[in-house]
Design an enzyme around this catalytic site. Structure first.
Site, short mmCIF file in Angstrom:
data_model
loop_
_atom_site.label_atom_id
_atom_site.label_comp_id
_atom_site.label_asym_id
_atom_site.label_seq_id
_atom_site.Cartn_x
_atom_site.Cartn_y
_atom_site.Cartn_z
N HIS A 19 0.87 -1.77 0.26
CA HIS A 19 0.17 -0.10 -0.18
C HIS A 19 0.91 1.10 0.33
O HIS A 19 2.43 1.14 0.66
CB HIS A 19 -0.40 -0.36 1.49
CG HIS A 19 -1.78 0.96 1.73
ND1 HIS A 19 -1.66 2.59 1.42
CD2 HIS A 19 -2.94 0.55 1.09
CE1 HIS A 19 -2.84 2.89 2.39
NE2 HIS A 19 -3.88 1.78 1.49
N ASP A 27 3.16 -3.97 7.86
CA ASP A 27 1.83 -3.83 7.33
C ASP A 27 0.65 -5.25 7.57
O ASP A 27 0.48 -5.52 7.31
CB ASP A 27 1.68 -2.99 6.14
CG ASP A 27 0.19 -2.22 5.74
OD1 ASP A 27 0.08 -2.46 6.89
OD2 ASP A 27 0.09 -2.06 5.09
N GLN A 43 -4.74 -4.63 6.76
CA GLN A 43 -5.61 -6.21 6.38
C GLN A 43 -5.81 -7.82 7.43
O GLN A 43 -6.23 -8.26 7.02
CB GLN A 43 -5.89 -6.63 4.96
CG GLN A 43 -5.86 -4.77 3.56
CD GLN A 43 -6.81 -4.40 3.78
OE1 GLN A 43 -8.22 -4.99 4.30
NE2 GLN A 43 -7.65 -3.06 3.60
N LYS A 73 -10.25 -0.64 10.74
CA LYS A 73 -10.26 -1.76 9.13
C LYS A 73 -10.90 -3.28 10.42
O LYS A 73 -11.24 -4.02 9.54
CB LYS A 73 -9.42 -1.46 8.91
CG LYS A 73 -8.39 -0.91 8.69
CD LYS A 73 -8.00 -1.15 6.62
CE LYS A 73 -7.10 -0.51 6.59
NZ LYS A 73 -8.12 0.75 5.26
N CYS A 105 -4.92 2.79 -3.44
CA CYS A 105 -3.71 3.02 -2.96
C CYS A 105 -3.09 1.78 -2.97
O CYS A 105 -1.67 1.78 -2.35
CB CYS A 105 -3.95 3.34 -1.62
SG CYS A 105 -5.11 4.82 -1.17
C1 PLP Z 1 -3.04 -2.66 3.04
C2 PLP Z 1 -3.31 -1.65 4.08
N1 PLP Z 1 -2.00 -0.60 4.69
C3 PLP Z 1 -2.70 0.57 5.23
C4 PLP Z 1 -3.51 1.07 4.56
C5 PLP Z 1 -3.59 2.08 5.97
O1 PLP Z 1 -4.48 2.47 6.42
P1 PLP Z 1 -4.58 3.61 7.27
O2 PLP Z 1 -5.21 4.39 6.17
O3 PLP Z 1 -5.87 3.23 8.25
O4 PLP Z 1 -3.85 4.57 7.85
C6 PLP Z 1 -4.76 -0.02 4.04
C7 PLP Z 1 -5.69 1.23 4.10
O5 PLP Z 1 -6.74 0.93 3.02
C8 PLP Z 1 -4.32 -0.96 3.95
O6 PLP Z 1 -4.76 -1.85 2.89
#
Ligand code: PLP
Length: 420
Positions: A137, A214, A217, A240, A378
């Site tokens: 992401h 990260d 998900q 999430k 993203c």
């Molecule tokens: C895999 C992954 N990483 C990071 C993020 C970023 O999360 P946040 O916007 O809650 O900081 C997302 C959000 O869609 C995501 O799906």
């Protein structure tokens, strides 16, 4: 019972899900959109909140509102107790070794930025390498590009294959004494791939690199055990995992966190302050400057308790059934191309439909009450890898049903009729 202390429903950890009764826990799932029942398949963007989370936030604001770690009065003590209790809950949820290793942050994005700006900025030297999988992401790419610009380090991409899996041979080749940081998404939001984080971590540690995961998900769908993964940092977002927005967790190893400089200064993170200089508070306060998201943290505690009440065995089993059925039915629609067909996959279905832009698809599905995501998610390097600008993405949670999938498939056929 504490503010977030609504008792979990008594379901055995491996009991099959009673999805009908679970859905009643989520007020929003009974709403109608344009006269049609809402079919919510955008869970990778954000999850819905069960009543226990909404109630925990409401009670925090209505009955217990005060600043934490400051006051000696009743309300402040109550708020502090409820707030601090969530840190231990989160520790157990991630199976972290120590409570002070769990930091409250705004979300995954902030957690990774904290690691980049504190650990990365203070340790990286010109020519050091940061390896990131191609399926990251943007929030696990851009912070590293920024710190690379500040330090002279270099960001390199680990390739992925046509199924959307990390090319482990290429990864082994890229790893070297220059590798200082490896960033890997536990479950890809764009492809659904579940990455072999433990194996990738083991390989990274052989060259002395630190691994940042990260977990945005992963935490809503699978039991996360940071000790079993062996990683060094693990970031996630409350919203999430069916908790509030504006709050998330960053776990890091004690020895790394202790050696890292603070990244933001302010109240609550200090030991003493004078104009001659400042000494910092011990963990976790050193990384939590300013008033935190109090009600949101308490709501996150309710979300954790709710998820644990259902159990990840049951969640995982049901979501695998949803994914299997959705994959079969969606790929049978003429003109569908699935993007992301990893062997180890979570409940994310990314696809394109020939002749129809994903945004048009999203709009037509919306008219049927079906909420999906259309775009680059993203994760533009993933789109570049698969030669598309965007995909449509249906993403599942444990409260989704086979009826939801049927509605999605009906909507895809409807889109084909509209564009015929
Ligand atoms: C895999 C992954 N990483 C990071 C993020 C970023 O999360 P946040 O916007 O809650 O900081 C997302 C959000 O869609 C995501 O799906």
């Amino acid at each position: 019972m504490g503010i977030a202390g609504t008792a979990p429903r008594p379901r055995g950890p491996a009991a099959p899900l009673d999805v009908g009764s679970i859905r009643k826990d989520f007020p929003i799932l009974s709403m109608r959109v344009g006269g049609k029942p809402l079919v919510y398949l955008d869970n990778a963007a954000t999850g819905q909140r069960p009543s226990v989370v909404i109630e925990a936030v409401r009670r925090s604001m209505a009955e217990q509102n005060a600043n934490v770690h400051r006051g000696v009065h009743y309300l402040s003590e109550q708020a502090t107790l409820a707030f601090d209790a969530v840190r231990e809950q989160a520790r157990a949820f991630l199976n972290a070794p120590a409570t002070h290793e769990v930091l409250f942050v705004r979300g995954t994005t902030e957690g990774i930025n904290l690691v980049a700006q504190s650990y990365g900025r203070s340790t990286l030297k010109p020519g050091d390498e940061i390896l990131l999988t191609t399926m990251e992401h943007h929030s696990n790419i851009v912070p590293w590009q920024i710190v690379a610009g500040q330090t002279g380090a270099v960001v390199r991409a680990i390739p992925i294959n046509d199924a959307g899996e990390v090319d482990l041979d290429a990864y082994r080749t890229l790893l070297s004494a220059r590798t200082k940081i490896v960033g890997v998404v536990h479950i890809s939001n764009a492809l659904g791939t579940i990455n072999p984080v433990a194996e990738m971590t083991r390989l990274a540690h052989e060259v002395g690199a630190v691994v940042v995961v990260d977990g945005a998900q992963a935490v809503p769908h699978t039991a996360v055990d940071v000790q079993a993964l062996g990683c060094d940092f693990y970031a996630s977002s409350g919203h999430k995992m069916f908790g509030p927005t504006g709050v998330g967790l960053l776990w890091g190893r004690t020895e790394l966190l202790e050696a890292m400089p603070p990244w933001q200064g302010g109240g609550d993170m200090i030991h003493t302050v004078s104009f001659a200089g400042t000494t910092f508070a011990p963990l976790p306060a050193k990384f939590e400057a300013g008033t935190p998201a109090i009600a949101e943290v308490i709501g996150l505690g309710a979300a954790i308790r709710y998820l644990q009440g259902i159990g990840f065995d049951a969640i995982g089993a049901w979501e695998r059934e949803l994914l299997t059925r959705a994959t079969q039915l969606v790929q049978a629609v003429p003109g569908i191309r699935l993007v992301g067909t990893a062997r180890e996959k979570a409940g994310v279905l990314s696809f394109t439909l020939e002749g129809i832009h994903p945004h048009d698809l999203g709009t037509i599905l919306d008219a049927e009450g079906v909420a999906i995501r259309a775009g680059h998610h993203c994760a533009q390097p993933v789109m570049q890898r698969f030669g598309v600008h965007a995909t449509a993405r249906a993403s599942f949670a444990f409260y989704n049903t086979f009826d939801d999938i049927d509605a999605l498939v009906r909507g895809l056929h409807r889109a084909r009729e509209v564009f015929a």
